[in-house]
Design an enzyme around this catalytic site. Sequence first.
Site: not given
Length: 236
Positions: A33-36, A102
Amino acid sequence: ALHGPATDDLAGRHVVVSAGGTREPLDPVRFLGNRSSGKQGYAVAAEAARRGARVTLVSANVALPTPPGCEAVQVGTALELQEAVEAAVDAGDVDVVVMVAAVADFRPAHYAQSKIKKTHGEGDESAPVIELVRNPDILAGLVQDRAGAGRPFIVGFAAETGDGTGDVLELARDKLQRKGCDLLVANEVGVDKAFGQDTSTVHLLRPDSQEAVTVGPATKDVIATAIWDVVAAELG
Ligand code: CTP
Ligand code: CA
């Protein structure tokens, strides 16, 4: 009401906004995943609704309430996000797409149906290597697929940290050219910048102008307003 005089310059428009960050599953309990946080995308969707648009909000893993007047479609992965955005656009009445989400550039090549175990037998100290495959570039695909020139109006976001090959603005200018969209919102990101924060600084880039409009440091609501000011003027 919180944001000054009411405008309805998006009345009668249908806009699609993607928000949040995709998660690409490895097994039933793990993902890449990512930090969005989804805050900027939700602010863009909320402002469009406030200005009278019909809003389809394609939301990937966001822990925020759906803004008033928005119709939310929940997705998890990049492929699901692509399907939801394309389904909305294929309906034919979409005036604007804003890709704030994102989107993972890659996903695991294989999905394990059961939880990946640490060891495969006594004394097994090996570590697996995760093979990745590319996800489709949804934004570039929308630009390629649009039949009538200029419709829908397509807005991209560019998360940039700057690196050895260029600063944020240079990298964003290159990205705008590559993607072929109508407006690129370049977001300065870093560990404590933009992701999950309530304020950020963005540069609005148009293909037909060398000048970038810089907004911020400002709240994500103010940035959303600046984006719709540009887009609404463009729609005429
Ligand atoms: N985007 C997309 N599909 C992808 C990746 C990104 O539609 N598979 C969209 C994002 O929603 C954003 C824009 O493309 O609006 C730019 O995303 P970004 O990650 O900054 O650009 P990339 O082209 O993926 O380049 P890189 O990550 O290498 O900087
Ligand atoms: Ca990317």
